[in-house]
Design an enzyme around this catalytic site. Structure first.
Site, PDB file in Angstrom:
ATOM      1  N   LYS A  10       0.808  -1.218   0.000  1.00 53.13           N
ATOM      2  CA  LYS A  10       0.000   0.000   0.000  1.00 53.13           C
ATOM      3  C   LYS A  10       0.851   1.282   0.000  1.00 53.13           C
ATOM      4  O   LYS A  10       2.053   1.233   0.275  1.00 53.13           O
ATOM      5  CB  LYS A  10      -0.932  -0.018   1.221  1.00 53.13           C
ATOM      6  CG  LYS A  10      -2.010  -1.107   1.147  1.00 53.13           C
ATOM      7  CD  LYS A  10      -3.010  -0.951   2.292  1.00 53.13           C
ATOM      8  CE  LYS A  10      -4.104  -2.008   2.224  1.00 53.13           C
ATOM      9  NZ  LYS A  10      -5.115  -1.809   3.290  1.00 53.13           N
ATOM     10  N   TYR A  50     -12.375  -1.649  -4.001  1.00 54.01           N
ATOM     11  CA  TYR A  50     -12.874  -1.804  -2.626  1.00 54.01           C
ATOM     12  C   TYR A  50     -14.395  -1.652  -2.528  1.00 54.01           C
ATOM     13  O   TYR A  50     -14.915  -1.351  -1.453  1.00 54.01           O
ATOM     14  CB  TYR A  50     -12.201  -0.791  -1.704  1.00 54.01           C
ATOM     15  CG  TYR A  50     -10.837  -1.206  -1.199  1.00 54.01           C
ATOM     16  CD1 TYR A  50     -10.674  -2.360  -0.434  1.00 54.01           C
ATOM     17  CD2 TYR A  50      -9.707  -0.431  -1.451  1.00 54.01           C
ATOM     18  CE1 TYR A  50      -9.422  -2.737   0.044  1.00 54.01           C
ATOM     19  CE2 TYR A  50      -8.449  -0.800  -0.971  1.00 54.01           C
ATOM     20  CZ  TYR A  50      -8.317  -1.950  -0.224  1.00 54.01           C
ATOM     21  OH  TYR A  50      -7.090  -2.319   0.255  1.00 54.01           O
ATOM     22  N   ASN A 113      -2.159   0.429   6.668  1.00 54.20           N
ATOM     23  CA  ASN A 113      -1.635  -0.808   7.256  1.00 54.20           C
ATOM     24  C   ASN A 113      -0.745  -1.609   6.307  1.00 54.20           C
ATOM     25  O   ASN A 113      -0.618  -2.821   6.435  1.00 54.20           O
ATOM     26  CB  ASN A 113      -2.786  -1.652   7.823  1.00 54.20           C
ATOM     27  CG  ASN A 113      -3.759  -2.123   6.762  1.00 54.20           C
ATOM     28  OD1 ASN A 113      -3.637  -1.745   5.607  1.00 54.20           O
ATOM     29  ND2 ASN A 113      -4.699  -2.965   7.149  1.00 54.20           N
ATOM     30  N   HIS A 116      -2.402  -5.284   1.635  1.00 53.70           N
ATOM     31  CA  HIS A 116      -3.716  -5.911   1.472  1.00 53.70           C
ATOM     32  C   HIS A 116      -3.495  -7.329   0.998  1.00 53.70           C
ATOM     33  O   HIS A 116      -2.572  -7.585   0.226  1.00 53.70           O
ATOM     34  CB  HIS A 116      -4.555  -5.174   0.420  1.00 53.70           C
ATOM     35  CG  HIS A 116      -5.738  -5.976  -0.049  1.00 53.70           C
ATOM     36  ND1 HIS A 116      -6.915  -6.011   0.660  1.00 53.70           N
ATOM     37  CD2 HIS A 116      -5.897  -6.819  -1.107  1.00 53.70           C
ATOM     38  CE1 HIS A 116      -7.758  -6.836   0.034  1.00 53.70           C
ATOM     39  NE2 HIS A 116      -7.165  -7.334  -1.037  1.00 53.70           N
ATOM     40  N   GLU A 127      -9.953 -10.282  -7.528  1.00 55.10           N
ATOM     41  CA  GLU A 127      -8.929  -9.241  -7.359  1.00 55.10           C
ATOM     42  C   GLU A 127      -7.781  -9.420  -8.349  1.00 55.10           C
ATOM     43  O   GLU A 127      -7.274  -8.440  -8.914  1.00 55.10           O
ATOM     44  CB  GLU A 127      -8.430  -9.246  -5.910  1.00 55.10           C
ATOM     45  CG  GLU A 127      -9.531  -8.805  -4.953  1.00 55.10           C
ATOM     46  CD  GLU A 127      -9.131  -8.867  -3.480  1.00 55.10           C
ATOM     47  OE1 GLU A 127      -9.944  -8.424  -2.659  1.00 55.10           O
ATOM     48  OE2 GLU A 127      -8.021  -9.340  -3.154  1.00 55.10           O
TER      49      GLU A 127
END
Ligand code: CMP
Length: 139
Positions: A10, A50, A113, A116, A127
């Site tokens: 990320k 998302y 964070n 993913h 995905e």
């Protein structure tokens, strides 16, 4: 069984130049990078990725964040890749992540964070197909 999962490094992590350290943790756990690209998503592209979270209060913030800097999208392959990837990432909230996991070592918050990973075979397939064509998966 040999399985594939989808992984993202990320923006908080690419910004801090942590891509290599993160990928090393996956490789050390026996996962193999079979596809990889560095891209800078638009907010709309992040929103599409998302969309299952569209009703959550953090959705807008999540999409802004995912479009704030480049990401590194990967397909990881290995025995039980989905569970293994999740184990190496650690809990979503770094405060709950086990020592030595990516999120314990690198994540800044529950939103920022660092990584993913797909949560199930069905979502992994969706995905992977969102980011890669079959020709780009090189096992
Ligand atoms: P990820 O596995 O990428 O899937 C959805 C993401 O939403 C999740 O990781 C978190 O980064 C993010 N998220 C979950 N809960 C929150 C929250 N309370 N605030 C902001 N972002 C969140």
């Amino acid at each position: 069984a040999l399985e594939r999962t989808f992984s993202i490094v990320k923006p908080d992590a690419t910004r801090r130049n942590l891509t290599g350290k993160i990928v090393a943790k996956f490789e050390d756990a026996g996962l193999r990078v079979v596809a990889q690209k560095r891209i800078h998503l638009t907010k709309a592209q992040a929103g599409e990725f998302y969309k299952v979270h569209a009703e959550r209060p953090f959705y807008d913030e999540l999409c802004e964040f995912m479009a704030s800097a480049p990401i590194v999208a990967q397909v990881l392959e290995g025995e039980g890749a989905i569970a293994k990837n999740r184990e190496v990432m650690g809990a979503t909230n770094p405060a709950d992540a086990a020592p030595g996991t990516i999120r314990a070592d690198f994540a800044e918050s529950v939103g920022e964070n660092s990584v993913h990973g797909s949560d199930a075979p069905e979502t992994a397939a969706i995905e992977i197909a969102y980011f890669f064509s079959g020709l780009e998966l090189v096992g």
